[in-house]
Motif scaffolding. Structure first.
Motif, short mmCIF file in Angstrom:
data_model
loop_
_atom_site.label_atom_id
_atom_site.label_comp_id
_atom_site.label_asym_id
_atom_site.label_seq_id
_atom_site.Cartn_x
_atom_site.Cartn_y
_atom_site.Cartn_z
N VAL A 63 0.86 -1.18 0.00
CA VAL A 63 0.00 0.00 0.00
C VAL A 63 0.90 1.23 0.00
O VAL A 63 1.83 1.31 0.80
CB VAL A 63 -0.91 0.03 1.26
N ILE A 64 0.60 2.17 -0.91
CA ILE A 64 1.36 3.43 -0.91
C ILE A 64 0.40 4.61 -0.96
O ILE A 64 -0.67 4.53 -1.58
CB ILE A 64 2.37 3.51 -2.07
N LYS A 65 0.78 5.70 -0.30
CA LYS A 65 -0.02 6.92 -0.34
C LYS A 65 0.28 7.63 -1.65
O LYS A 65 1.44 7.87 -2.00
CB LYS A 65 0.32 7.84 0.84
N ILE A 66 -0.77 7.95 -2.42
CA ILE A 66 -0.57 8.64 -3.70
C ILE A 66 -1.03 10.09 -3.64
O ILE A 66 -0.64 10.89 -4.49
CB ILE A 66 -1.26 7.89 -4.86
N ILE A 67 -1.87 10.43 -2.65
CA ILE A 67 -2.28 11.82 -2.46
C ILE A 67 -2.22 12.14 -0.97
O ILE A 67 -2.81 11.44 -0.16
CB ILE A 67 -3.71 12.09 -2.98
N GLY A 78 -9.11 13.04 2.86
CA GLY A 78 -8.51 13.33 1.57
C GLY A 78 -7.30 12.48 1.23
O GLY A 78 -6.91 12.40 0.06
N ALA A 79 -6.67 11.86 2.21
CA ALA A 79 -5.52 11.00 1.92
C ALA A 79 -5.98 9.83 1.06
O ALA A 79 -7.02 9.21 1.32
CB ALA A 79 -4.90 10.49 3.22
N THR A 80 -5.22 9.52 0.02
CA THR A 80 -5.60 8.50 -0.95
C THR A 80 -4.45 7.52 -1.15
O THR A 80 -3.29 7.93 -1.23
CB THR A 80 -6.00 9.15 -2.28
N PHE A 81 -4.79 6.24 -1.24
CA PHE A 81 -3.80 5.18 -1.31
C PHE A 81 -4.09 4.23 -2.47
O PHE A 81 -5.24 4.03 -2.84
CB PHE A 81 -3.83 4.35 -0.01
N MET A 82 -3.02 3.63 -3.00
CA MET A 82 -3.12 2.58 -4.02
C MET A 82 -2.62 1.30 -3.37
O MET A 82 -1.69 1.32 -2.57
CB MET A 82 -2.23 2.94 -5.22
N MET A 83 -3.28 0.16 -3.73
CA MET A 83 -2.87 -1.10 -3.11
C MET A 83 -2.85 -2.25 -4.10
O MET A 83 -3.53 -2.25 -5.12
CB MET A 83 -3.83 -1.44 -1.97
N ASP A 84 -2.03 -3.23 -3.73
CA ASP A 84 -1.95 -4.52 -4.44
C ASP A 84 -1.62 -5.55 -3.37
O ASP A 84 -0.48 -5.93 -3.17
CB ASP A 84 -0.88 -4.48 -5.52
N ASN A 85 -2.66 -5.99 -2.65
CA ASN A 85 -2.50 -6.85 -1.48
C ASN A 85 -2.74 -8.31 -1.80
O ASN A 85 -3.59 -8.65 -2.62
CB ASN A 85 -3.45 -6.40 -0.36
N LEU A 86 -2.03 -9.16 -1.09
CA LEU A 86 -2.14 -10.61 -1.26
C LEU A 86 -3.42 -11.14 -0.63
O LEU A 86 -3.81 -10.71 0.46
CB LEU A 86 -0.92 -11.28 -0.59
N GLY A 106 -9.49 5.83 -0.09
CA GLY A 106 -9.17 7.14 0.47
C GLY A 106 -10.05 7.47 1.66
O GLY A 106 -11.15 6.93 1.80
N SER A 107 -9.54 8.36 2.49
CA SER A 107 -10.30 8.82 3.64
C SER A 107 -11.37 9.78 3.16
O SER A 107 -11.08 10.84 2.61
CB SER A 107 -9.36 9.51 4.64
N ALA A 108 -12.64 9.39 3.37
CA ALA A 108 -13.75 10.15 2.81
C ALA A 108 -14.65 10.77 3.87
O ALA A 108 -15.73 11.24 3.55
CB ALA A 108 -14.58 9.24 1.90
N SER A 109 -14.23 10.74 5.12
CA SER A 109 -15.08 11.25 6.19
C SER A 109 -14.33 12.27 7.04
O SER A 109 -13.17 12.07 7.39
CB SER A 109 -15.54 10.09 7.08
N LEU A 110 -15.03 13.33 7.39
CA LEU A 110 -14.47 14.33 8.30
C LEU A 110 -14.69 13.94 9.75
O LEU A 110 -14.04 14.49 10.65
CB LEU A 110 -15.12 15.69 8.04
N ASN A 111 -15.60 12.99 10.00
CA ASN A 111 -16.02 12.67 11.36
C ASN A 111 -15.51 11.36 11.92
O ASN A 111 -15.53 11.16 13.13
CB ASN A 111 -17.54 12.69 11.45
#
Length: 189
Positions: A63-67, A78-86, A106-111
């Motif tokens: 998993v890597i953070k792309i944004i 707003g943090a967004t990640f790309m993944m390629d998990n087993l 990505g994190s889509a919630s403020l709460n």
């Protein structure tokens, strides 16, 4: 006026008769297209059970953070990640690999720690090798057990729909191998 009406009636009758005499009232016997009304109802329900392994640290992260929005949000909004998990058959990382979980989240919630996830479950072993399931929905990762929708698939799972009940296995997870148990139920042709 009477001539126009007679012509229209004759033309309409000719089209109707031609349709039923050529195709016998079906779409077409030469067509490869199967209309929903012509298909037999052969829908199946399939249950899958496997384990997802996420590596956030170490020399080979899956998993890597792309944004990185550089906000001060406590939820990481707003943090967004790309993944390629087993994906494995058993909970151990050394268990037989059956596929990959490839996608973006990505994190889509403020709460809270609610993520929006778009994952393709790509199967590489067994009877479902070469097929995929697509998961798209909210993942409230702060909950140990949660449910997410299956919205489609390919191969054996073409037109699939269903749900995945997932459980974070904190008791066996490490910083280099976070384990999530998946129980998936899908309906498909």
């Amino acid at each position: 006026m009477a001539t126009t009406l007679s012509f229209f009636s004759l033309f309409t009758l000719t089209l109707i008769l031609a349709h039923f005499s050529i195709t016998n009232g079906t779409f077409s016997e030469k067509s490869n297209i199967m209309l929903h009304t012509n298909q037999q109802n052969t829908e199946k329900t399939t249950h899958l059970h496997f384990f997802y392994h996420e590596n956030l640290e170490g020399k080979n992260p899956t998993v890597i953070k792309i944004i990185d929005p550089s906000t001060n949000s406590p939820t990481g909004f707003g943090a967004t990640f790309m993944m390629d998990n087993l994906l494995t058959l058993q909970q151990e990382l050394t268990s037989k690999p059956i596929g990959r979980a490839q996608g973006i989240f990505g994190s889509a919630s403020l709460n809270d720690r609610g993520l929006v996830m778009l994952i393709n479950l790509v199967f590489i072993e067994g009877e479902f090798a070469g097929s995929t399931l697509s998961l798209l929905g909210r993942n409230p990762v702060q909950d140990t057990v949660r449910e997410m929708p299956i919205v489609g698939g390919t191969g054996v799972f073409r037109f699939a729909r269903g749900f995945a009940v997932v459980k974070s296995l904190y008791e066996i997870s490490t910083s280099e191998n976070f384990v999530v148990e998946y129980n998936v139920t899908v309906s498909h042709p």
